[in-house]
Write a protein that holds these residues in place. Structure first.
Motif, PDB file in Angstrom:
ATOM      1  N   UNK A 159       0.854  -1.188   0.000  1.00 16.87           N
ATOM      2  CA  UNK A 159       0.000   0.000   0.000  1.00 16.87           C
ATOM      3  C   UNK A 159       0.889   1.236   0.000  1.00 16.87           C
ATOM      4  N   UNK A 160       0.715   2.120  -0.987  1.00 23.80           N
ATOM      5  CA  UNK A 160       1.558   3.303  -1.102  1.00 23.80           C
ATOM      6  C   UNK A 160       0.810   4.594  -0.819  1.00 23.80           C
ATOM      7  N   UNK A 161      -0.485   4.508  -0.520  1.00 27.18           N
ATOM      8  CA  UNK A 161      -1.265   5.700  -0.236  1.00 27.18           C
ATOM      9  C   UNK A 161      -2.737   5.358  -0.184  1.00 27.18           C
ATOM     10  N   UNK A 162      -3.576   6.376   0.010  1.00 25.71           N
ATOM     11  CA  UNK A 162      -5.017   6.141   0.065  1.00 25.71           C
ATOM     12  C   UNK A 162      -5.502   5.509  -1.238  1.00 25.71           C
ATOM     13  N   UNK A 163      -5.020   6.008  -2.372  1.00 22.74           N
ATOM     14  CA  UNK A 163      -5.373   5.438  -3.670  1.00 22.74           C
ATOM     15  C   UNK A 163      -4.244   4.630  -4.283  1.00 22.74           C
ATOM     16  N   UNK A 164      -3.037   4.782  -3.773  1.00 22.61           N
ATOM     17  CA  UNK A 164      -1.870   4.165  -4.390  1.00 22.61           C
ATOM     18  C   UNK A 164      -1.645   2.728  -3.961  1.00 22.61           C
ATOM     19  N   UNK A 165      -1.307   1.879  -4.923  1.00 21.37           N
ATOM     20  CA  UNK A 165      -0.950   0.493  -4.649  1.00 21.37           C
ATOM     21  C   UNK A 165       0.270   0.128  -5.487  1.00 21.37           C
ATOM     22  N   UNK A 166       1.081  -0.772  -4.953  1.00 21.07           N
ATOM     23  CA  UNK A 166       2.203  -1.324  -5.696  1.00 21.07           C
ATOM     24  C   UNK A 166       2.109  -2.833  -5.650  1.00 21.07           C
ATOM     25  N   UNK A 167       2.460  -3.497  -6.733  1.00 21.90           N
ATOM     26  CA  UNK A 167       2.333  -4.950  -6.759  1.00 21.90           C
ATOM     27  C   UNK A 167       3.357  -5.548  -7.703  1.00 21.90           C
ATOM     28  N   UNK A 168       3.651  -6.796  -7.451  1.00 22.42           N
ATOM     29  CA  UNK A 168       4.531  -7.532  -8.344  1.00 22.42           C
ATOM     30  C   UNK A 168       4.146  -8.998  -8.301  1.00 22.42           C
ATOM     31  N   UNK A 169       4.555  -9.713  -9.331  1.00 26.18           N
ATOM     32  CA  UNK A 169       4.279 -11.139  -9.442  1.00 26.18           C
ATOM     33  C   UNK A 169       5.605 -11.881  -9.397  1.00 26.18           C
ATOM     34  N   UNK A 170       5.653 -12.956  -8.648  1.00 25.32           N
ATOM     35  CA  UNK A 170       6.852 -13.791  -8.518  1.00 25.32           C
ATOM     36  C   UNK A 170       7.950 -13.102  -7.706  1.00 25.32           C
TER      37      UNK A 170
END
Length: 478
Positions: A159-170
């Motif tokens: 979670x990077x903020x109220x609207x912000x998200x970060x994600x990765x696979x593997x």
């Protein structure tokens, strides 16, 4: 009256005769088992052959010119259990077969398109796929759809903020990650200059999302080298299956407010359209990232925790025949928020994303061309701007001048009269563009499924000399 009766009798005999002249035919209607409502756009085909069709707005289908023989009739529709039935045709036979499909949430019955760029059962896809369904999306109270990815296996979420998200696979996740490719309706959903996912800059509205398909693993053969870790494809709704008007408004902590609107209309069998719009505003988490200068921690200068964004899309569908669609889609967004990177936070100011896309979709052919462009002139890196600002203040410059010059320069000297200003760009400018074209053909002959296609992409990355090595002009790549 007698003439009218004779005419009707001739039509009654001639229509079947015309159908039978070139072989047999099968026709019928596809409906929802529970409600009895017709299902428009369902795929109806004979397995292992080139014969197929899709249902019209009333759920009706017709497959003509069928040679005598035995076949397996298949009916598939997203969110419903797949239907299969053995049918046998004698010479010039006409068969009527109505089909009622059952809704299902069973993963084994879900239909996906991302793994092969053609519809197939999720259990038959040549890659591991996670699926976020329309029901999952409808039941999620937040406008931030990225939160749903936190519950998918194989996906790392931050979670990077109220609207912000970060994600990765593997694995190897971070808040600033470009190791997996993100797409919307088979269109790259990434910034041109950096290939980073659009994230909060996306143009897609929650109420227009039909499903999200997540490929766990490399898929470069179909989507290029940026899909080496995985792929997230957001697929929007077809007006045929989601006609009507939706309005949603809500609020919550951090002074958040979200208003969303969607309207879809089926005008007739050949034309339909949809439009969606969203406005969000609020205040970011009360967190200040420290900036270290000479071993001393300072608060970020120029920090604005208020955020707002607008986004929207519009699509027009033209169906020249029951099995083909020509789709034109355009969309845009304008965002003001905080973006998290591995080197500090960026203050996003009026970052605008636009696209124009044209697609042709049929049972055996997919083709599209689209243009994406990005515009921002006032975004800046908080870390670099803070460091620049402090050099001017330490040298005795007035605060107003230090604030103005900190976007582009740092001062090296002990006073305004003794020293020199050097370029230390904190400002981000982006006037980049991307053109894409691709086509794919697939068919089955003698039990062998064959797929072929091509892709072309042209990137024109242009930061106006602020964060890329493009002082001499835009960087062009084909």
């Amino acid at each position: 009256m007698r003439l009218r009766f004779v005419s009707l009798m001739l039509i009654a005999f001639l229509v079947p005769a015309l159908l039978l002249a070139d072989g047999g035919a099968i026709k019928g209607k596809v409906t929802d088992q529970e409600t009895g409502k017709p299902l428009a756009g369902a795929n109806v085909f004979l397995k292992g052959t080139r014969y197929g069709s899709s249902t019209d707005v009333d759920g009706n289908y017709t497959i003509q010119k069928l040679p005598a023989g035995s076949y397996t009739l298949v009916v598939s529709y997203v969110g419903y259990a797949r239907y299969e039935k053995e049918v046998t045709f004698e010479d010039s036979a006409v068969m009527t077969l109505d089909v009622a499909l059952n809704r299902t949430e069973l993963i084994s019955e879900q239909v996906v398109v991302t793994a092969s760029k053609s519809a197939e059962k999720i259990t038959e896809a040549p890659a591991t796929i996670d699926l976020i369904t329309a029901r999952n999306i409808d039941e999620h109270p937040s406008a931030n759809i990225g939160e749903l990815l936190a519950y998918q296996k194989g996906v790392d979420y931050i979670r990077t903020g109220v609207l912000g998200t970060g994600m990765n696979i593997r694995g190897f996740n971070s808040a600033f990650n470009a190791k997996n490719l993100q797409m919307n309706d088979n269109r790259l959903s990434t910034l041109v200059a950096t290939s980073l996912p659009l994230g909060a800059l996306s143009t897609t509205v929650k109420e227009d999302i039909d499903r999200i398909e997540v490929i766990l693993g490399p898929n470069a053969a179909l989507y290029g080298p940026n899909a080496h870790n995985g792929l997230i494809n957001t697929i929007t709704k077809d007006p045929r299956t989601s006609e009507g008007t939706t309005f949603v408004a809500g609020g919550g902590n951090h002074n958040t407010f979200s208003g969303r609107f969607r309207h879809a209309k089926v005008v007739n069998e050949t034309f339909r359209y949809k439009a969606s719009f969203e406005f969000d505003r609020g205040q970011e988490f009360n967190y200040v990232d420290s900036v270290y200068v000479g071993g001393v921690a300072f608060k970020e200068f120029g920090l604005d925790r208020d955020f707002d964004s607008v986004r929207g899309e519009a699509s027009f569908y033209f169906s020249p025949n029951p099995t083909s669609d020509f789709i034109i889609t355009s969309g845009g967004s304008n965002s003001n928020n905080l973006g998290v990177t591995n080197a500090g936070r960026n203050q996003i100011k009026d970052w605008r994303i636009f696209f124009l896309q044209a697609r042709y979709v049929s049972p055996h052919f997919f083709g599209q061309v689209y243009h994406t462009w990005s515009i921002t002139d006032d975004t800046y890196a908080l870390n670099q701007r803070t460091q620049n600002y402090l050099t001017f203040i330490a040298a005795g410059f007035p605060e107003e001048e230090a604030e103005r010059r900190s976007l582009h320069e740092a001062w090296f000297g002990s006073s305004p009269d003794q020293g020199i200003a050097l370029n230390r760009e904190a400002n981000f400018r982006d006037h980049s563009r991307r053109w894409n074209a691709e086509a794919q053909y697939n068919n089955t002959w003698a039990g062998f499924h064959v797929t072929g296609g091509f892709q072309w992409q042209r990137d024109i990355a242009n930061s106006k000399g602020t964060f890329l090595l493009d002082q001499a002009g835009a960087i062009e790549l084909d």
